[in-house]
Design an enzyme around this catalytic site. Structure first.
Site, short mmCIF file in Angstrom:
data_model
loop_
_atom_site.label_atom_id
_atom_site.label_comp_id
_atom_site.label_asym_id
_atom_site.label_seq_id
_atom_site.Cartn_x
_atom_site.Cartn_y
_atom_site.Cartn_z
N ARG A 107 23.82 61.55 -13.74
CA ARG A 107 22.99 60.34 -13.59
C ARG A 107 23.70 59.23 -14.35
NH1 ARG A 107 16.53 59.57 -14.10
NH2 ARG A 107 16.79 60.47 -12.03
N HIS A 134 19.87 57.51 -4.78
CA HIS A 134 19.18 58.62 -5.44
C HIS A 134 18.96 59.72 -4.40
CE1 HIS A 134 16.99 60.81 -8.28
NE2 HIS A 134 15.92 60.05 -8.47
N GLN A 137 16.33 62.62 -4.69
CA GLN A 137 14.95 62.19 -4.50
C GLN A 137 14.57 62.21 -3.01
OE1 GLN A 137 12.70 61.15 -7.08
NE2 GLN A 137 11.35 61.56 -5.36
N ASP A 222 8.33 51.96 -5.50
CA ASP A 222 9.05 52.38 -6.72
C ASP A 222 8.83 51.30 -7.78
OD1 ASP A 222 10.82 53.61 -8.49
OD2 ASP A 222 12.62 53.18 -7.31
N CYS A 262 8.52 57.94 -6.17
CA CYS A 262 9.45 58.88 -6.80
C CYS A 262 9.05 59.19 -8.24
CB CYS A 262 10.87 58.36 -6.72
SG CYS A 262 11.13 56.80 -7.59
N ARG A 290 11.20 68.34 -5.89
CA ARG A 290 12.53 68.12 -6.46
C ARG A 290 13.14 69.47 -6.86
NH1 ARG A 290 13.79 63.27 -8.88
NH2 ARG A 290 15.86 64.21 -9.04
#
Ligand code: CP
Ligand code: NVA
Length: 308
Positions: A107, A134, A137, A222, A262, A290
Protein backbone atom coordinates in the site's frame (compact mmCIF):
# COMPACT_ATOMS: atom_id res chain seq x y z
CA UNK A 1 19.56 -18.45 -12.29
CA UNK A 2 16.72 -17.44 -14.62
CA UNK A 3 13.55 -16.46 -12.83
CA UNK A 4 10.27 -16.49 -14.77
CA UNK A 5 8.43 -13.14 -14.83
CA UNK A 6 5.84 -13.36 -12.08
CA UNK A 7 2.18 -12.47 -12.48
CA UNK A 8 1.29 -9.29 -10.58
CA UNK A 9 -2.03 -7.70 -9.54
CA UNK A 10 -1.30 -3.98 -9.77
CA UNK A 11 -4.57 -3.02 -11.45
CA UNK A 12 -7.80 -4.89 -12.18
CA UNK A 13 -6.88 -4.61 -15.86
CA UNK A 14 -3.88 -6.89 -15.24
CA UNK A 15 -6.41 -9.74 -15.26
CA UNK A 16 -8.72 -10.98 -18.02
CA UNK A 17 -12.40 -11.56 -17.55
CA UNK A 18 -11.70 -15.29 -17.41
CA UNK A 19 -9.18 -14.78 -14.61
CA UNK A 20 -11.59 -12.56 -12.66
CA UNK A 21 -14.39 -15.11 -13.07
CA UNK A 22 -11.99 -17.79 -11.84
CA UNK A 23 -11.20 -15.67 -8.76
CA UNK A 24 -14.90 -15.12 -8.02
CA UNK A 25 -15.55 -18.87 -8.26
CA UNK A 26 -12.57 -19.61 -6.00
CA UNK A 27 -13.69 -16.90 -3.55
CA UNK A 28 -17.02 -18.68 -3.17
CA UNK A 29 -15.38 -22.09 -2.77
CA UNK A 30 -12.82 -20.82 -0.23
CA UNK A 31 -15.46 -18.85 1.71
CA UNK A 32 -17.88 -21.80 1.87
CA UNK A 33 -15.15 -24.11 3.13
CA UNK A 34 -13.99 -21.57 5.69
CA UNK A 35 -17.55 -21.16 6.97
CA UNK A 36 -17.70 -24.93 7.50
CA UNK A 37 -14.47 -24.75 9.56
CA UNK A 38 -12.68 -26.99 7.04
CA UNK A 39 -8.94 -26.44 6.84
CA UNK A 40 -7.61 -25.36 3.44
CA UNK A 41 -3.88 -24.71 3.54
CA UNK A 42 -2.29 -24.60 0.08
CA UNK A 43 0.20 -21.94 1.24
CA UNK A 44 1.96 -23.90 3.99
CA UNK A 45 5.58 -22.71 4.34
CA UNK A 46 4.78 -19.68 2.15
CA UNK A 47 5.35 -16.09 3.28
CA UNK A 48 3.59 -12.84 2.41
CA UNK A 49 5.41 -9.53 3.04
CA UNK A 50 3.06 -6.57 3.53
CA UNK A 51 4.49 -3.07 3.06
CA UNK A 52 2.30 -0.27 4.38
CA UNK A 53 3.17 3.34 3.57
CA UNK A 54 -0.37 4.42 4.53
CA UNK A 55 -2.74 3.45 7.36
CA UNK A 56 -5.02 0.40 7.12
CA UNK A 57 -7.47 -1.66 9.13
CA UNK A 58 -9.23 -3.96 6.63
CA UNK A 59 -6.35 -4.58 4.23
CA UNK A 60 -3.91 -5.34 7.03
CA UNK A 61 -6.22 -7.72 8.90
CA UNK A 62 -7.65 -9.46 5.83
CA UNK A 63 -4.25 -10.19 4.27
CA UNK A 64 -2.65 -11.33 7.53
CA UNK A 65 -5.62 -13.45 8.65
CA UNK A 66 -6.07 -14.80 5.11
CA UNK A 67 -2.44 -15.83 4.77
CA UNK A 68 -2.56 -17.58 8.15
CA UNK A 69 -5.78 -19.37 7.26
CA UNK A 70 -4.18 -20.62 4.02
CA UNK A 71 -1.34 -22.12 6.07
CA UNK A 72 1.28 -19.41 5.47
CA UNK A 73 2.56 -16.46 7.44
CA UNK A 74 2.52 -12.71 6.87
CA UNK A 75 5.21 -10.20 7.80
CA UNK A 76 4.04 -6.63 8.35
CA UNK A 77 6.39 -3.80 7.40
CA UNK A 78 5.33 -0.25 8.17
CA UNK A 79 7.30 2.34 6.24
CA UNK A 80 8.79 3.92 9.35
CA UNK A 81 10.21 0.56 10.49
CA UNK A 82 12.04 -0.08 7.21
CA UNK A 83 15.04 1.36 5.43
CA UNK A 84 12.61 2.85 2.88
CA UNK A 85 12.13 5.64 5.41
CA UNK A 86 15.90 6.26 5.32
CA UNK A 87 16.07 6.46 1.55
CA UNK A 88 16.77 2.88 0.42
CA UNK A 89 15.71 2.72 -3.26
CA UNK A 90 12.45 0.87 -3.79
CA UNK A 91 14.13 -1.22 -6.51
CA UNK A 92 16.67 -2.54 -3.98
CA UNK A 93 13.95 -3.26 -1.43
CA UNK A 94 12.08 -5.22 -4.10
CA UNK A 95 15.17 -7.24 -5.07
CA UNK A 96 15.85 -8.17 -1.44
CA UNK A 97 12.35 -8.85 -0.12
CA UNK A 98 11.41 -10.92 -3.17
CA UNK A 99 14.35 -13.28 -2.57
CA UNK A 100 12.95 -14.03 0.90
CA UNK A 101 9.19 -14.32 0.50
CA UNK A 102 6.69 -15.80 -1.96
CA UNK A 103 4.35 -12.85 -2.52
CA UNK A 104 4.30 -9.14 -1.61
CA UNK A 105 1.42 -6.74 -0.92
CA UNK A 106 2.11 -3.00 -0.98
CA UNK A 107 0.00 0.00 0.00
CA UNK A 108 1.71 3.16 -1.16
CA UNK A 109 1.29 6.55 -2.83
CA UNK A 110 1.92 6.81 -6.60
CA UNK A 111 1.19 3.85 -8.87
CA UNK A 112 4.68 4.40 -10.31
CA UNK A 113 6.16 3.22 -6.99
CA UNK A 114 4.40 -0.14 -7.09
CA UNK A 115 5.23 -0.51 -10.80
CA UNK A 116 8.91 0.06 -10.00
CA UNK A 117 8.77 -2.43 -7.13
CA UNK A 118 7.08 -5.05 -9.34
CA UNK A 119 9.60 -4.55 -12.14
CA UNK A 120 12.36 -5.65 -9.75
CA UNK A 121 10.49 -8.38 -7.90
CA UNK A 122 10.97 -12.12 -8.40
CA UNK A 123 7.58 -12.84 -6.87
CA UNK A 124 4.01 -11.63 -7.44
CA UNK A 125 3.18 -8.13 -6.19
CA UNK A 126 -0.34 -7.12 -5.10
CA UNK A 127 -1.60 -3.54 -5.03
CA UNK A 128 -3.09 -2.97 -1.56
CA UNK A 129 -4.06 0.61 -2.60
CA UNK A 130 -2.28 3.40 -4.42
CA UNK A 131 -3.35 6.96 -5.17
CA UNK A 132 -4.66 5.68 -8.51
CA UNK A 133 -6.17 2.22 -7.84
CA UNK A 134 -7.55 -0.14 -5.18
CA UNK A 135 -8.01 -3.42 -7.07
CA UNK A 136 -8.43 -5.71 -4.03
CA UNK A 137 -11.37 -3.58 -2.93
CA UNK A 138 -13.16 -3.98 -6.24
CA UNK A 139 -12.59 -7.74 -6.28
CA UNK A 140 -14.47 -7.89 -2.99
CA UNK A 141 -17.12 -5.38 -4.08
CA UNK A 142 -18.00 -7.15 -7.33
CA UNK A 143 -18.00 -10.50 -5.51
CA UNK A 144 -20.37 -9.02 -2.92
CA UNK A 145 -22.69 -7.75 -5.64
CA UNK A 146 -22.73 -11.18 -7.30
CA UNK A 147 -23.35 -12.90 -3.97
CA UNK A 148 -26.42 -10.73 -3.31
CA UNK A 149 -27.83 -10.15 -6.79
CA UNK A 150 -26.14 -12.46 -9.34
CA UNK A 151 -24.10 -11.36 -12.36
CA UNK A 152 -23.06 -7.70 -12.51
CA UNK A 153 -22.92 -7.77 -16.34
CA UNK A 154 -25.32 -5.21 -17.81
CA UNK A 155 -25.96 -3.53 -14.42
CA UNK A 156 -25.50 0.13 -13.48
CA UNK A 157 -23.27 1.22 -10.62
CA UNK A 158 -23.65 4.83 -9.39
CA UNK A 159 -20.48 6.35 -7.96
CA UNK A 160 -21.17 9.47 -5.88
CA UNK A 161 -18.26 11.60 -4.68
CA UNK A 162 -14.57 11.92 -5.39
CA UNK A 163 -13.15 10.67 -8.71
CA UNK A 164 -10.52 8.75 -6.76
CA UNK A 165 -8.61 5.45 -6.67
CA UNK A 166 -11.67 3.34 -5.88
CA UNK A 167 -13.71 5.06 -8.60
CA UNK A 168 -10.93 4.50 -11.17
CA UNK A 169 -10.92 0.83 -10.28
CA UNK A 170 -14.69 0.54 -10.74
CA UNK A 171 -14.19 1.91 -14.29
CA UNK A 172 -11.62 -0.79 -15.09
CA UNK A 173 -13.88 -3.52 -13.72
CA UNK A 174 -16.82 -2.17 -15.75
CA UNK A 175 -14.89 -2.47 -18.99
CA UNK A 176 -13.76 -6.03 -18.25
CA UNK A 177 -16.99 -7.37 -16.76
CA UNK A 178 -19.47 -5.47 -18.96
CA UNK A 179 -21.38 -3.05 -16.74
CA UNK A 180 -21.84 0.75 -16.65
CA UNK A 181 -20.70 3.27 -14.04
CA UNK A 182 -22.53 6.58 -13.51
CA UNK A 183 -19.90 8.87 -12.00
CA UNK A 184 -21.16 11.98 -10.17
CA UNK A 185 -18.40 14.22 -8.85
CA UNK A 186 -18.36 17.88 -7.79
CA UNK A 187 -16.65 20.26 -10.18
CA UNK A 188 -12.89 19.91 -9.91
CA UNK A 189 -13.00 16.32 -8.58
CA UNK A 190 -13.79 14.41 -11.80
CA UNK A 191 -11.96 11.22 -12.72
CA UNK A 192 -8.57 11.83 -14.30
CA UNK A 193 -9.15 11.97 -18.06
CA UNK A 194 -6.00 9.97 -18.78
CA UNK A 195 -7.18 7.16 -16.51
CA UNK A 196 -10.84 7.24 -17.52
CA UNK A 197 -10.27 7.66 -21.28
CA UNK A 198 -9.94 3.96 -22.15
CA UNK A 199 -13.20 3.22 -20.31
CA UNK A 200 -15.37 5.92 -21.91
CA UNK A 201 -17.79 3.32 -23.29
CA UNK A 202 -18.44 2.04 -19.79
CA UNK A 203 -19.08 5.20 -17.81
CA UNK A 204 -21.13 8.38 -17.92
CA UNK A 205 -20.25 11.55 -16.01
CA UNK A 206 -23.02 13.43 -14.15
CA UNK A 207 -23.02 16.85 -12.48
CA UNK A 208 -26.06 15.89 -10.37
CA UNK A 209 -25.74 12.87 -8.07
CA UNK A 210 -29.52 12.35 -8.03
CA UNK A 211 -29.40 11.89 -11.81
CA UNK A 212 -26.48 9.50 -11.51
CA UNK A 213 -28.40 7.33 -9.04
CA UNK A 214 -31.56 7.14 -11.15
CA UNK A 215 -32.25 3.48 -11.96
CA UNK A 216 -28.93 2.26 -10.51
CA UNK A 217 -28.52 -1.30 -9.25
CA UNK A 218 -25.80 -0.29 -6.81
CA UNK A 219 -24.96 3.06 -5.21
CA UNK A 220 -21.47 3.48 -3.79
CA UNK A 221 -19.31 6.22 -2.39
CA UNK A 222 -16.07 6.81 -0.48
CA UNK A 223 -14.42 9.36 1.78
CA UNK A 224 -14.22 12.96 0.57
CA UNK A 225 -10.50 13.08 1.37
CA UNK A 226 -8.35 10.08 0.52
CA UNK A 227 -5.12 9.29 2.33
CA UNK A 228 -2.33 11.56 1.17
CA UNK A 229 -4.70 14.45 0.34
CA UNK A 230 -5.29 15.67 3.92
CA UNK A 231 -3.98 19.17 3.13
CA UNK A 232 -7.08 19.62 0.92
CA UNK A 233 -9.48 18.70 3.72
CA UNK A 234 -11.14 22.09 4.22
CA UNK A 235 -11.59 22.77 0.50
CA UNK A 236 -13.01 19.29 0.02
CA UNK A 237 -15.50 19.66 2.86
CA UNK A 238 -16.86 22.75 1.12
CA UNK A 239 -16.89 21.20 -2.37
CA UNK A 240 -18.61 17.97 -1.26
CA UNK A 241 -21.13 19.53 1.15
CA UNK A 242 -24.11 18.51 -1.04
CA UNK A 243 -22.73 15.10 -1.94
CA UNK A 244 -23.92 12.91 0.90
CA UNK A 245 -25.64 9.68 -0.13
CA UNK A 246 -28.91 9.93 1.79
CA UNK A 247 -32.32 8.27 1.66
CA UNK A 248 -33.57 10.66 -1.05
CA UNK A 249 -30.64 9.73 -3.26
CA UNK A 250 -31.17 6.01 -2.63
CA UNK A 251 -34.82 6.43 -3.66
CA UNK A 252 -33.64 7.43 -7.15
CA UNK A 253 -32.03 4.00 -7.56
CA UNK A 254 -33.92 0.76 -8.19
CA UNK A 255 -35.99 -0.38 -5.19
CA UNK A 256 -33.69 -3.37 -4.68
CA UNK A 257 -30.46 -1.35 -5.17
CA UNK A 258 -27.58 -2.13 -2.83
CA UNK A 259 -25.40 0.41 -1.04
CA UNK A 260 -21.63 -0.15 -0.68
CA UNK A 261 -18.75 1.80 0.84
CA UNK A 262 -15.18 0.52 0.97
CA UNK A 263 -14.83 1.96 4.52
CA UNK A 264 -13.74 3.71 6.66
CA UNK A 265 -16.96 5.77 6.52
CA UNK A 266 -17.89 9.17 7.90
CA UNK A 267 -21.58 9.23 8.77
CA UNK A 268 -23.02 12.67 8.08
CA UNK A 269 -20.38 13.41 5.43
CA UNK A 270 -20.30 11.13 2.36
CA UNK A 271 -23.14 8.93 3.66
CA UNK A 272 -26.13 9.39 5.96
CA UNK A 273 -26.28 7.05 8.94
CA UNK A 274 -29.71 5.71 7.93
CA UNK A 275 -28.26 4.60 4.56
CA UNK A 276 -25.06 2.92 5.71
CA UNK A 277 -26.86 1.34 8.67
CA UNK A 278 -30.05 0.70 6.69
CA UNK A 279 -31.51 -2.36 4.92
CA UNK A 280 -29.94 -1.71 1.49
CA UNK A 281 -26.42 -1.49 2.88
CA UNK A 282 -24.12 -4.51 2.46
CA UNK A 283 -20.98 -2.82 3.78
CA UNK A 284 -20.21 -5.48 6.40
CA UNK A 285 -20.44 -8.32 3.87
CA UNK A 286 -18.32 -6.17 1.55
CA UNK A 287 -15.65 -5.74 4.23
CA UNK A 288 -15.70 -9.44 5.14
CA UNK A 289 -15.36 -10.42 1.51
CA UNK A 290 -11.98 -8.68 1.37
CA UNK A 291 -10.74 -11.70 3.32
CA UNK A 292 -12.23 -14.34 1.05
CA UNK A 293 -11.47 -12.60 -2.26
CA UNK A 294 -7.84 -11.97 -1.30
CA UNK A 295 -7.41 -15.60 -0.24
CA UNK A 296 -8.49 -16.56 -3.76
CA UNK A 297 -6.06 -13.98 -5.16
CA UNK A 298 -3.16 -15.28 -3.03
CA UNK A 299 -3.93 -18.85 -4.06
CA UNK A 300 -3.97 -17.88 -7.75
CA UNK A 301 -0.77 -15.83 -7.68
CA UNK A 302 1.24 -18.34 -5.64
CA UNK A 303 -0.18 -21.71 -6.77
CA UNK A 304 -1.60 -20.89 -10.20
CA UNK A 305 -5.06 -21.94 -11.32
CA UNK A 306 -6.50 -24.40 -8.83
CA UNK A 307 -9.73 -26.11 -9.81
CA UNK A 308 -11.77 -27.91 -7.16
N1 CP B 1 -11.20 -0.38 2.49
C1 CP B 1 -9.93 -0.45 2.91
O1 CP B 1 -8.99 -0.68 2.15
O2 CP B 1 -9.79 -0.29 4.26
P1 CP B 1 -8.42 -0.06 5.03
O3 CP B 1 -7.90 1.29 4.63
O4 CP B 1 -8.82 -0.11 6.49
O5 CP B 1 -7.46 -1.15 4.68
N1 NVA C 1 -10.06 6.42 -1.31
C1 NVA C 1 -9.67 6.02 0.03
C2 NVA C 1 -9.88 4.56 0.22
C3 NVA C 1 -9.55 4.05 1.60
C4 NVA C 1 -9.70 2.57 1.72
C5 NVA C 1 -8.20 6.39 0.26
O1 NVA C 1 -7.40 6.23 -0.66
O2 NVA C 1 -7.87 6.83 1.35
Amino acid sequence: MTVATPKHFLQVSDFTRDELDHLFARTRWIKDRFKRYELYQPLRDRTLAMVFEKASTRTRVSFEAGMNQLGGIAINLNRGDTQLSRGEPIEDVARVISRMVDVVMIRTFGQDLIERFAAHSRVPVINGLTNEYHPCQILADVYTYVEHRGSIAGRTVAWVGDGNNVCNTWLQAAAILGFTVHVATPSGYAVDAAIAGPYRDHFRAFADPMEACRGADLVTTDVWTSMGFEAENDARRRAFADWMVDADMMRQAKPDALFMHCLPAHRGEEVAADVIDGPQSVVWDEAENRLHAQKALLEYLVCGRVDP
